[in-house]
Design an enzyme around this catalytic site. Sequence first.
Site, PDB file in Angstrom:
ATOM      1  N   GLY A  76      59.718  16.372  61.101  1.00 19.89           N
ATOM      2  CA  GLY A  76      59.483  15.725  59.817  1.00 19.89           C
ATOM      3  C   GLY A  76      59.612  14.215  59.900  1.00 19.89           C
ATOM      4  N   ASN A 154      66.551  15.706  49.403  1.00 17.97           N
ATOM      5  CA  ASN A 154      67.291  16.577  50.316  1.00 17.97           C
ATOM      6  C   ASN A 154      68.748  16.772  49.912  1.00 17.97           C
ATOM      7  OD1 ASN A 154      67.059  13.756  51.032  1.00 17.97           O
ATOM      8  ND2 ASN A 154      68.356  14.184  52.793  1.00 17.97           N
ATOM      9  N   GLN A 182      61.624  18.883  52.262  1.00 17.11           N
ATOM     10  CA  GLN A 182      62.512  19.808  51.552  1.00 17.11           C
ATOM     11  C   GLN A 182      61.750  20.748  50.622  1.00 17.11           C
ATOM     12  OE1 GLN A 182      65.821  20.380  51.804  1.00 17.11           O
ATOM     13  NE2 GLN A 182      66.090  18.856  53.392  1.00 17.11           N
ATOM     14  N   SER A 202      58.137  19.907  57.748  1.00 15.41           N
ATOM     15  CA  SER A 202      58.887  20.197  58.963  1.00 15.41           C
ATOM     16  C   SER A 202      59.079  21.697  59.092  1.00 15.41           C
ATOM     17  CB  SER A 202      60.246  19.492  58.868  1.00 15.41           C
ATOM     18  OG  SER A 202      61.094  19.950  59.887  1.00 15.41           O
ATOM     19  N   GLY A 203      59.175  22.166  60.328  1.00 14.02           N
ATOM     20  CA  GLY A 203      59.300  23.606  60.552  1.00 14.02           C
ATOM     21  C   GLY A 203      60.685  24.171  60.301  1.00 14.02           C
ATOM     22  N   HIS A 204      61.707  23.446  60.763  1.00 13.12           N
ATOM     23  CA  HIS A 204      63.025  24.095  60.804  1.00 13.12           C
ATOM     24  C   HIS A 204      63.704  24.225  59.444  1.00 13.12           C
ATOM     25  CE1 HIS A 204      66.024  20.657  60.663  1.00 13.12           C
ATOM     26  NE2 HIS A 204      64.878  20.017  60.713  1.00 13.12           N
ATOM     27  N   THR A 240      50.223  17.035  74.763  1.00  9.51           N
ATOM     28  CA  THR A 240      49.818  18.432  74.788  1.00  9.51           C
ATOM     29  C   THR A 240      50.475  19.182  73.630  1.00  9.51           C
ATOM     30  OG1 THR A 240      49.535  18.343  77.167  1.00  9.51           O
ATOM     31  CG2 THR A 240      49.821  20.527  76.203  1.00  9.51           C
ATOM     32  N   CYS A 326      82.803   9.819  55.081  1.00 14.48           N
ATOM     33  CA  CYS A 326      83.649  10.192  56.209  1.00 14.48           C
ATOM     34  C   CYS A 326      83.017  11.234  57.098  1.00 14.48           C
ATOM     35  CB  CYS A 326      84.987  10.682  55.710  1.00 14.48           C
ATOM     36  SG  CYS A 326      85.873   9.366  54.896  1.00 14.48           S
TER      37      CYS A 326
END
Lengths: 390, 147
Positions: A76, A154, A182, A202-204, A240, A326
């Site tokens: 992404g 997100n 998202q 994005s794929g994941h 490729t 943090c």
Amino acid sequence: MANDTKRFVYADNAATTPVAPEVIKEMQPYFEECWGNPSSIYRKGLEAKRAINGARERIANILGCTAKEIFFTSCGSESDNWAIKGAVALSKKKHIITTKIEHPAVLQTVAKLEKQGYRVTRLDVDNYGVVRLDQLEAALDEDTALVAIMAANNEIGTLQPIAEAAKLAHRVGALMFTDAVQAMGALPLRVDELGVDLLSFSGHKLNAPKGIGGLYVRRGVRIDRFVDGGGQESGRRGGTENVPYIMGLAKAMELAQEKMADNARLITLRDRLVRELTKIPYSHLNGHPTERLPGNVNITFQYIEGEGMLLLLDQAGICVSTGSACSSASLEPSHVLVACGVPIEDAHGSLRISLGHQNTEEDVDYIIQTLPGIVQRLRDMSPIYPGNEF
Amino acid sequence: MDYSEKVLDHFTNPRNVGEIPDADGVGTVGNPKCGDIMKMFLKIEDGVIVDCKFKTFGCGAAIATSSMATELIKGKTIEEALQLTNKAVVEALDGLPAVKIHCSVLAEEAVKSAVADYYKRNNIPFDAKLLECTEEGCCHLAAHGEH
């Protein structure tokens, strides 16, 4: 880390998702049998080329565009980089409009272009995290090359008025780009309804593997080549092709369309989490109550800090996320929450729970049972906690 | 966050959490905007820290370093407590991730701030240099001034 609990609840689906078994099955032959280089002209290569063009067609059907308008990338962030840098490189215009709540892949790209001399407008959002269209309208001018607004945020899941923004952008001839990383797979997206010229995904985030992404480029929209090389992706991105992952992405996007039938259940679970968790004193929902992604919950628990909550939740087998500084390498609190007007000290105590279709009623019960005790435990240690008296 | 077992232990089971109502010295350092505040309470008898408690708003490392700092100064003389460095806290915890070193600095500052409060309450003259932190750029508020 010691983890005696048997329960494991993964509720950080906005961070990443597990690869679906059907996706693994779809990819398998492209590792073992159909491993040819799509650029080779013998049959072993041709079968790989046909496979990825088939995947392109399947993804195009989902987005309501043609296969030639779909380009594969590695993630992404690459798609975001390419859309922005590629679009402005071939434009004579020198003004870019974006928002204060974009993903770093957009914000950093735009900041870099700003250093190179581009003029940048960063739109504010309202308290719900919805972009200010009045500001967009005022900022647009004949020199605006590109408007970049994410489809859904997100962190807080707020959905943005992309179609309206696109209409405004087109009025002055600017290109409209949306980062849909998202939103893709969570909501039905049709490029014509959105009116966008560029759309990244994005794929994941939707049960495909990490390392594969895509970019929709409307026919006639010129963007510069992103990777110089051997002419892959119609000569616009060398390298490729990642054949197995491209196949996995197509399958995952099809599965995601089917899973949208389950969105009503997800919204019920989301709203139940919001209702129950905001019963904890000194807590409030971040983002919009209804105009948000089906699985996104983002709540601030005042007087405590997010990383502590994350660690204790992890020990209880629950994976979530926080906007606290943090937990980030930069030690800066969430720019999204700050843009929404959340005080910095409250941004530190924010928790993002992002549900996926694999999450159950029992998962939600477990979070609702576990979290109040953790919040109280940290508050009991906090020197700024005023106590539960009202 | 990649914490050592010891950090996780002190975060999960912090020692000496609480307040000392009749403390002889109280020090508060940090800032809620920076995401961490440490409040340190000392009970001092004959120059010895006989009891020490803390309350901390902050991340896992902030809570763990507070806990470890109280353990390291409890039963020690004031002079010994003033020798406590953030490095000693880090070492006692088997290390901290680089981005969390500032938490150990805050723990050192909290101890020194509580001792300074004790000196001031008792009109004991002290060398301000004693209270300076060992770590360069440790002054937490200043370092985070851009917030």
